[in-house]
Scaffold this motif. Sequence first.
Motif, short mmCIF file in Angstrom:
data_model
loop_
_atom_site.label_atom_id
_atom_site.label_comp_id
_atom_site.label_asym_id
_atom_site.label_seq_id
_atom_site.Cartn_x
_atom_site.Cartn_y
_atom_site.Cartn_z
N LEU A 1 0.81 -1.21 0.00
CA LEU A 1 0.00 0.00 0.00
C LEU A 1 0.84 1.27 0.00
N THR A 2 2.10 1.17 0.45
CA THR A 2 2.98 2.34 0.43
C THR A 2 3.70 2.46 -0.90
N HIS A 3 4.30 1.38 -1.36
CA HIS A 3 5.16 1.45 -2.54
C HIS A 3 4.47 1.05 -3.84
N CYS A 4 3.58 0.07 -3.80
CA CYS A 4 3.00 -0.44 -5.05
C CYS A 4 1.71 0.28 -5.45
N SER A 5 0.96 0.79 -4.49
CA SER A 5 -0.26 1.51 -4.85
C SER A 5 -0.24 2.98 -4.47
N GLY A 6 0.62 3.35 -3.51
CA GLY A 6 0.71 4.75 -3.10
C GLY A 6 -0.51 5.26 -2.38
N THR A 7 -1.27 4.35 -1.76
CA THR A 7 -2.48 4.77 -1.04
C THR A 7 -2.22 5.01 0.44
N TRP A 8 -0.99 4.80 0.89
CA TRP A 8 -0.59 5.10 2.26
C TRP A 8 0.55 6.13 2.23
N PRO A 9 0.82 6.78 3.37
CA PRO A 9 1.87 7.82 3.39
C PRO A 9 3.18 7.32 2.80
N PRO A 10 3.87 8.17 2.05
CA PRO A 10 3.57 9.59 1.79
C PRO A 10 2.59 9.83 0.66
N GLY A 11 2.03 8.77 0.08
CA GLY A 11 1.01 8.96 -0.95
C GLY A 11 1.56 9.22 -2.33
N ASN A 12 2.79 8.75 -2.59
CA ASN A 12 3.37 8.93 -3.93
C ASN A 12 2.79 7.89 -4.87
N LYS A 13 1.86 8.29 -5.71
CA LYS A 13 1.19 7.36 -6.62
C LYS A 13 2.14 6.94 -7.73
N PRO A 14 2.45 5.66 -7.84
CA PRO A 14 3.31 5.21 -8.93
C PRO A 14 2.53 5.19 -10.25
N SER A 15 3.25 5.23 -11.35
CA SER A 15 2.60 5.11 -12.65
C SER A 15 2.04 3.70 -12.80
N THR A 16 1.21 3.52 -13.81
CA THR A 16 0.64 2.19 -14.06
C THR A 16 1.75 1.17 -14.30
N LEU A 17 2.76 1.57 -15.07
CA LEU A 17 3.88 0.67 -15.35
C LEU A 17 4.65 0.34 -14.08
N ALA A 18 4.90 1.37 -13.24
CA ALA A 18 5.63 1.14 -12.00
C ALA A 18 4.86 0.21 -11.06
#
Length: 589
Positions: free
Chosen positions: A245-262
Amino acid sequence: MARVLRLCCGTLVTVMALYVAACFALFPLLTRQPRPRIILADDDPILASFFDSGPSCAKSDAVVSSAETCKTADKDFFFGLATAPAHVEDDLNDSWLEFAKGHDDVKPVRAWHNIPIPEERLRFWTDPKVEIELAREAGSTVFRLGVDWGRIVPEEPVNGISEVLDNEAVEHYKSILKMVHNHDMRVMLTLFHHSLPKWALLYGGWIDPRTVSYFADFARFCKEQFGEYVDYWITFNEPHIFVILTHCSGTWPPGNKPSTLASLLCFTPWGHYGQAMNAITHAHIAAFDALNEGEVKAVVGVAHHVGVIQPYGLLDLPIIYAARLLTEFHWIDDIQDHLDFCGINYYGKEVLSGAGLMLVPDEEYSEAGRGVYPDGLFQVLVAFYDRYRIRKPKLRYIITENGFADARDLIRRPYLLEHLLAIHAAIKQGVPVDGYLQWTISDNWEWADGYCPKFGLVDVDRGHNLTRVPRPSYYLYQQVSKSGVVTREQRDQEWKTLQEEVKKGGMRPFCRVVAQDKRMWAESLDTPVLRLIADKDWRFGKYTPPGFVVLAQRSIEVAGIMLKDIVRLLLGGQPVDVSLPPEIVSGEL
């Protein structure tokens, strides 16, 4: 050109044929679930007895109908309650508070801005006695809580913890731990519960090697300061959930939304998931060693999230097994030689289709979107025991979290009893389970879902000074934890109450966003919607899973979902449509 086209079509057909063949080959594995060897006796008024009981705990009417504590010589099994700093501590300027406040009209935490005094959480920092007394009155003998790393170490400890330490916070945590002991409860202390210090998030968190050494130092410091008050240590709570939820979806802090590819590459060997989990593995081992320095050895474990992942249709089977490989045993395999116990956090099942969790209309779900499946807890415990049974010394197990979000408190009561029956069946089959911790005491802040899901045995009136009102499930838990037994009368009564509500067409709140294709995405709702209580017998030992024919029929629907996902991704959009269809929900509360 025609030759190239024929080659491409032939390759596509071959790949599809191999994929379908894999689905059929994997199906038998799905049906090979462990079953309890001991079936509940029809004439036994006591269905489960967790304490080593003497004559006073025999099949007497007094035990069956009352909450009296059995007179036992040795209560090896314990009952307790669990919580965490980010859920309950006020006066905490952590990454979650910063994240929830949002920016530029972006509000990443749902059911937060529309809730009275959300930043005060449950005032566990300024008034911990309220929750501690509720836990003790409920019959808890173990209280699980955490220390917030960022509160104790508010700045990056480049030159060591002592240079940036908040001594007042350390002393206050000591007073809370003493208070728990003074209420005749043992302490289970979590060091990392889904909340990184803000300074660690700035440089990348667990994908940066600095965090591993900092965490080992933090564990060593906590042993020095809190060791005399701690009975069980938990280094990490559900790290793979945090990483996803932090790194793969970015829905938890800090909320950095990855691109679809990422997002798609996150789970590959060069993605952030593998990097972060590898770092957390090293951090746990280092912390385990630090906690065991000196003459006094610690009892150290982890709280590992395990949900039973099931396919919606046959075409989902390869994805199911890939998900299980990533999340079920992999991390415990890596750290098994550095564990005294394995904590299991179990909430239910997840029906997966493609990239999303399905909301199956005739299944029961919590407000947070977890499918109700008590059989799954038995299956998980037996599967883990079978996998690590040759380890010396024997790996022991604790249910470190199990609970149900249910504001109406209708399903939580049978949910509690049925999961305890599943645990008891696993114990009878040889699984060494030492205790059970219910999640949680009072309704609290549930991560990015905010205050929408109500997990508490106790209701919290946030509009009236956080007034606590125990629910019926609180008193049911009190009966079970003090007596150590689950009775047939309790089971029948709670199920009867629920079925009466089902017959009336009863409805309950539901907090998840549901797409047109019935998938639940990561989004939650500010205001819950209503959903019918399912007419499904999900009790332990009575649940009927979908068979081959149903899964095969659903595969037509799954093929359509996969095709739409591929088209959306190629067009640069999100893999699901998150609009709410009227047939899934029936209106706002």
